[in-house]
Design a protein around this motif. Structure first.
Motif, short mmCIF file in Angstrom:
data_model
loop_
_atom_site.label_atom_id
_atom_site.label_comp_id
_atom_site.label_asym_id
_atom_site.label_seq_id
_atom_site.Cartn_x
_atom_site.Cartn_y
_atom_site.Cartn_z
N LEU A 1 -10.76 9.25 9.11
CA LEU A 1 -10.06 10.49 8.81
C LEU A 1 -10.99 11.48 8.13
O LEU A 1 -10.93 12.69 8.39
N ARG B 1 4.88 13.14 -8.69
CA ARG B 1 3.89 14.05 -9.25
C ARG B 1 4.53 15.32 -9.78
O ARG B 1 5.57 15.76 -9.29
N MET C 1 -8.21 6.44 -11.02
CA MET C 1 -7.69 7.79 -10.78
C MET C 1 -6.84 8.29 -11.94
O MET C 1 -6.02 9.18 -11.76
N ASN D 1 0.40 22.45 10.95
CA ASN D 1 -0.82 21.87 11.52
C ASN D 1 -1.02 20.42 11.09
O ASN D 1 -1.54 19.60 11.83
N ILE D 2 -0.56 20.09 9.87
CA ILE D 2 -0.79 18.73 9.37
C ILE D 2 0.03 17.72 10.17
O ILE D 2 -0.45 16.64 10.50
N MET E 1 0.83 -1.20 0.00
CA MET E 1 0.00 0.00 0.00
C MET E 1 0.87 1.25 0.00
O MET E 1 0.66 2.17 -0.79
N GLN F 1 -2.71 12.10 -10.68
CA GLN F 1 -1.63 11.31 -10.10
C GLN F 1 -0.48 11.21 -11.11
O GLN F 1 -0.64 11.52 -12.29
N SER G 1 -1.88 17.16 13.23
CA SER G 1 -3.09 16.36 12.96
C SER G 1 -2.72 14.89 12.94
O SER G 1 -3.36 14.05 13.58
N GLY H 1 -4.35 19.80 2.73
CA GLY H 1 -4.27 18.36 2.52
C GLY H 1 -4.31 17.98 1.05
O GLY H 1 -4.29 18.84 0.17
N ASP H 2 -4.34 16.69 0.79
CA ASP H 2 -4.28 16.21 -0.59
C ASP H 2 -5.51 15.35 -0.90
O ASP H 2 -5.63 14.24 -0.41
N PRO H 3 -6.42 15.86 -1.74
CA PRO H 3 -7.62 15.08 -2.06
C PRO H 3 -7.30 13.80 -2.82
O PRO H 3 -8.04 12.82 -2.71
N VAL H 4 -6.19 13.78 -3.56
CA VAL H 4 -5.86 12.56 -4.30
C VAL H 4 -5.41 11.47 -3.33
O VAL H 4 -5.64 10.28 -3.57
N LEU H 5 -4.82 11.87 -2.21
CA LEU H 5 -4.46 10.88 -1.19
C LEU H 5 -5.72 10.19 -0.69
O LEU H 5 -5.74 8.98 -0.45
N PHE I 1 3.28 12.28 3.71
CA PHE I 1 3.53 13.68 4.08
C PHE I 1 4.98 13.91 4.48
O PHE I 1 5.56 14.95 4.20
N HIS J 1 -6.55 7.56 -3.12
CA HIS J 1 -5.72 6.37 -2.94
C HIS J 1 -6.26 5.51 -1.81
O HIS J 1 -6.42 4.30 -1.95
N PHE J 2 -6.52 6.14 -0.68
CA PHE J 2 -7.01 5.40 0.48
C PHE J 2 -8.33 4.72 0.15
O PHE J 2 -8.55 3.55 0.45
N ASP K 1 2.86 7.33 -6.84
CA ASP K 1 2.18 8.54 -7.26
C ASP K 1 2.79 9.76 -6.58
O ASP K 1 3.33 10.65 -7.23
N GLY L 1 -7.19 18.44 7.98
CA GLY L 1 -6.34 18.90 6.88
C GLY L 1 -5.48 17.86 6.22
O GLY L 1 -4.47 18.19 5.61
N ILE L 2 -5.83 16.57 6.34
CA ILE L 2 -5.03 15.56 5.63
C ILE L 2 -5.54 15.40 4.20
O ILE L 2 -4.77 15.22 3.27
N PHE M 1 -7.96 1.90 -2.28
CA PHE M 1 -7.24 0.74 -1.74
C PHE M 1 -8.24 -0.24 -1.15
O PHE M 1 -8.04 -1.44 -1.16
N TRP N 1 6.93 14.29 1.39
CA TRP N 1 6.71 15.59 0.76
C TRP N 1 7.42 16.73 1.51
O TRP N 1 8.01 17.61 0.92
N VAL O 1 0.75 18.98 -4.38
CA VAL O 1 -0.67 18.88 -4.08
C VAL O 1 -1.41 19.55 -5.23
O VAL O 1 -1.27 20.74 -5.43
#
Lengths: 104, 221, 579
Positions: C236, A97, C319, B152-153, A86, C324, B156, C254-258, B51, C261-262, A93, C246-247, C265, B54, A101
């Motif tokens: 989450l 990229r 996706m 903040n991330i 996973m 991606q 979190s 955060g990242d909507p593409v993440l 993260f 992926h989740f 990806d 904010g993930i 999966f 990144w 983001v």
């Protein structure tokens, strides 16, 4: 499998205490190592290696996998393998990229 | 199946042939559940890794706000509790009722110590305004240290990971109390200690997760 | 008298137990009343309760589908507002996926059949089994709460940021509902895996497992590995809604593409959670009605596991247009083609099983043929969608809608209907009207193709999915599709009619109406509370139709504790006596 059904292995107190003490020592070690100036990717590798050894000790002796039927070990290994899949496929990806983001 | 139940000890359910089959099934079922747990936390670890890959600077910077000393103490506390659980199983296997009770009691105490330390860690951070999500409101001094725009991330992720882990500890304490009561009533013996064994497996997994959380969150330089 | 244990094999004394055609007691009569049903730990009753619940949600979500199709009769508004339309298709998708397709075959039919095919008295953890049913219901309640709070229009995938800004309260409820549902499938699959490993009757070694069991085993593996990831994703997402962690939410960094992926999966393997148990049913039915050994037993058994494994590595093909990385897209596309191989292996083996078989075109077999036809179309269009360049054109069009309906409805649901008709006499002890069964099957085939074939054409011409309005050129396709959905509705009403009618009738079904060699058929219809009144012993492979029926009706001559020990060993030198 059927042959070991009747032997519930009883770990000796000495074995358990040895493992416990080894875990404490490894914990102290990982804290000490984290304070040393090790360059970036290497420090993570060292910290994770120590954690893996600790995890192995807990799984093998506290959880009794060392004496248990092999299938239960397979379950644990399988879970870890799928977790690694996973992560690594997701990283395919996120690491490559164009935009980190995507902005909308 | 009257002839069956006659030979069955009281703790063996009707659909099992014997005690061993029941024990092995329960243990395997627990391991399958632990696979679930690993992938459940696996999702969080994935978010963490993505993260961190990144924003490596963010993680180095933000981890300074975490207290290595208390994180380390908590690691040792959890390892201790794992040891006492393993000893509790051993006591049950050897028919030592007193040993079983004492070891379960030690486990409960150590688990509570873990949560108390965790509470003070949280409390300290919340006091500084290092709170998850929409409650993120750090004091100016802290903000000067945490200059990274995505600070903040990190927190979190920190709060979700340690929070869900803490929830597992809480559930574990509940299970240990249940085991302790049953042990007092003399429900367990070398013939039947399945609940102790499989709760032990759960508890060790909670320990395992923390073994990875500790270096990944606290020990970043 | 006793089990003599040699180095590898155990010798057991067995005798023949011919199932009684007129059982005096069965699992319906032994525990009676509402309370007995609601508190039962019997896997058969739990399976039937699941079946009832799944049928209820199917009817509800199916009704929504017909409402949606009716709305699409005209290019502009027909009778539903646009916002309502968005909420209805979300609800249709979410309910069909999470409440119908995922639990349908494993939790309803599987619960009933799995322990019987293993010769076990129950699943390994009967109380957890009951708990899983109630957890399923609680999950449903949460979803209904979301519904009464005004519904949700995120699509069944709950993509961020649709699901993270806007009306978050309802999203929290429905996602918590899905979170809770996840526990239900986790408990079921934990139970199945443990039961398959630990509770097999003497003689059932791994090479004697029915293919239905192999399929359920593969399904359980997928559920155990994938469902917890859905759980954490949903958790989450809820936290995103409750406190903006904010993930996933791009507005918070955060990242909507993440999120995607989740989500995938879980949700890509989830399509295998839906279809693989269907494969198991097809293998059972196709051998029974061809009166022939399955062709390529190991190929079918292991291809289920291969699908389970590869199915975990292809999620990114949902996706391709999400932004991606090109590296990931290419690899996902390649792996997507790979997953076609084990599926193809299955289809070829089933067709080879038919070769020179004595095929009996009963209703269940009819559904198997419908399955083979529709699922092949669904599979091939899936390969097309897996091709990168084609995908860019077809992404989020009706082509995709048609593809997954061909796979999910033409695959899973047809297999479910095959299994339902196949095991109906075993489950209820009653036989349905064969003629009406065939009429309904024919109508379903016609209605299905009328509904979804035009959608391939529309999609290829650029009709986007989830749209409320469309341009005039698509009107004939949409109207054909709508009529087709009505035909499907009628067909399902016919099925409901004759199944209910068979329950009312006094006529009893024989213990083994199809002359099947399967272990579940060597019990009375309906079965005894403990499935068999003896411990079955298996000496033949499950599809050995060339062996006489007597050899499939063996049980331990004397009850003794050798059951557990004999698990992984062959049974040999049997002495036969007539009971």
């Amino acid at each position: 499998m059927s042959a070991d059904n009747h032997t519930h292995h009883i770990a000796t107190a000495k074995q358990l205490w040895t493992v416990g003490i080894a875990l404490v020592i490894l914990t102290l070690l990982t804290v000490v190592v984290s304070n040393l100036p090790i360059p970036s990717p290497l420090d993570i590798i060292v910290a994770l290696s120590i954690a893996l050894v600790k995890a192995f000790l807990v799984a093998a002796f506290f959880m009794g996998l060392y004496w248990d039927v092999k299938f239960n070990s397979m379950l644990l290994i399988g879970a870890v393998v799928f977790f690694i899949l996973m992560v690594s496929v997701t990283l395919l990806d996120t690491l490559y990229r164009d935009d980190v983001v995507p902005s909308f | 199946m009257a002839n069956h139940s006659a030979t069955h000890p009281a703790h063996v359910q009707h659909h099992f042939v014997d005690s061993d089959q029941q024990f092995e099934s329960a243990k395997m079922g627990m391991w399958v559940f632990l696979v679930n747990e690993i992938l459940f936390f696996g999702g969080l670890f994935t978010a963490y890794i993505v993260f961190r890959a990144w924003y490596p600077d963010l993680f180095t910077q933000a981890a300074q706000e975490l207290n290595k000393l208390w994180g380390g103490v908590n690691t040792i506390v959890l390892i201790g509790s794992s040891l006492t659980v393993a000893m509790a199983i051993r006591s049950a296997q050897k028919n030592q009722k007193r040993g079983l009770e004492l070891n379960l009691l030690f486990t409960i105490i150590l688990a509570c110590v873990f949560l108390v330390i965790k509470y003070f860690e949280y409390e300290h951070k919340l006091h500084l305004g290092i709170a998850p999500g929409s409650f993120w409101n750090p004091t100016p001094e802290i903000l000067a240290e945490l200059s990274h725009p995505k600070a903040n991330i990190f927190f979190s992720i920190y709060y979700v990971m340690t929070g869900i882990h803490g929830l597992h500890v809480l559930v574990g304490i509940g299970l240990m109390i249940w085991l302790y009561i049953r042990a007092r009533k003399g429900h367990f013996s070398s013939e039947y200690y399945t609940p102790v064994e499989i709760t032990g497996l759960y508890w060790h997994l909670v320990d395992l997760i923390w073994i990875f959380l500790f270096p990944l969150l606290y020990l970043i330089e | 008298m006793e089990a003599v244990k040699t180095s590898e094999k155990t010798t057991l004394q067995v005798k023949r137990f011919k199932p009684s055609e007129n059982p005096t007691t069965n699992f319906f009569t032994e525990e009676r009343g509402l309370k007995a049903w609601l508190t039962t730990v019997d896997h058969k009753k739990i399976g039937l309760m699941y079946l009832g619940a799944v049928a209820f949600f199917f009817a509800l979500a199916g009704f929504l589908a017909i409402a949606l199709r009716t709305e699409l009769w005209t290019p502009a508004k027909t009778f539903i507002e646009a916002d309502t339309y968005n909420k209805l298709f979300t609800l249709h998708g979410a309910m069909m996926v999470f409440f119908v397709l995922v639990p349908s075959i494993p939790a309803a039919l599987g619960n009933f059949i799995l322990p019987m095919q293993l010769g076990a008295k129950d699943v390994a953890f009967p109380r957890l089994n009951l708990a899983s049913f109630y957890i399923y219901l609680i999950g449903a309640v949460f979803t209904f709460i979301a519904l009464f709070m005004g519904g949700f229009d995120t699509g069944w995938t709950f993509y961020t940021p649709y699901s993270s800004d806007g009306d978050s309260a309802t999203v929290i409820w429905v996602t918590l509902g899905v979170f809770i549902l996840g526990f239900s499938s986790i408990l079921t699959s934990t139970n199945f895996m443990t039961t398959i490993h630990k509770l097999r009757a003497p003689g059932i070694t791994w090479d004697k497992l029915p293919l239905n069991i192999w399929a359920l085993y593969a399904t359980s593996i997928i559920q155990i590995l994938a469902t917890p990831v859905l759980a954490i994703t949903i958790l989450l997402l809820s936290l995103e809604n409750i406190m903006d962690i904010g993930i996933f939410d791009p507005a918070k960094g955060g990242d909507p593409v993440l999120y995607q992926h989740f989500f995938w999966f879980y949700s890509h393997p989830a399509v295998y959670i839906m279809i693989v148990p269907g494969f198991g049913i097809i293998s059972e039915v196709i051998t029974t009605f061809s009166k022939k050994t399955i062709f390529g037993y190991w190929a079918i058994a292991l291809s289920s596991l291969a699908i389970a494994f590869i199915g975990f590595l292809v999620w990114g093909h949902h996706m391709f247009t999400s932004g991606q990385s090109p590296v990931a897209t290419t690899i996902f596309s390649f792996l997507t083609f790979l997953v076609g191989i084990p599926t193809g292996i299955k289809i070829f083996n089933w067709v080879a099983t038919l070769y020179k078989g004595s095929i009996d075109m009963k209703t269940p077999m009819l559904y198997v043929f419908i399955f083979l036809f529709l699922f092949s179309i669904g599979g091939f269009t899936g390969i097309m969608l897996g091709a990168l360049s084609v995908n860019i054109h077809l992404h989020d069009t009706y082509y995709v809608v048609a593809h997954f309906h061909y796979v999910m409805m033409g695959g899973t649901l047809m297999a479910l209907l095959a299994g339902l008709h196949y095991w109906w006499p075993k489950m209820t002890g009653k036989m349905y009207n064969e003629t009406l069964g065939k009429v309904a099957a024919t109508l379903i085939f016609i209605g299905f193709n009328m509904t979804f074939l035009p959608q391939f054409v529309m999609g290829a011409q650029g009709m986007p999915r989830r749209y409320y309005n469309y341009i005039d050129q698509f009107t004939p396709f949409h109207q054909t599709s709508t009529v087709g959905s009505y035909v499907l509705g009628v067909a399902f009403l016919i099925i409901l009619y004759y199944l209910v009618k068979s329950l009312m009738s006094d006529e009893k079904a024989p213990a083994n109406p199809w002359e099947s060699r399967g272990l579940e058929w060597q019990s009375t219809s309906p079965p005894d509370l403990h499935n068999f009144d003896h411990t079955p012993v298996v000496i033949n492979k499950p599809y050995d139709y060339h062996r006489p029926m007597e050899e499939f009706q063996l049980g331990l001559a004397v009850e003794h504790n050798g059951h557990g020990e004999a698990h992984d060993v062959d049974v040999k030198e049997t002495e036969q006596e007539n009971s």
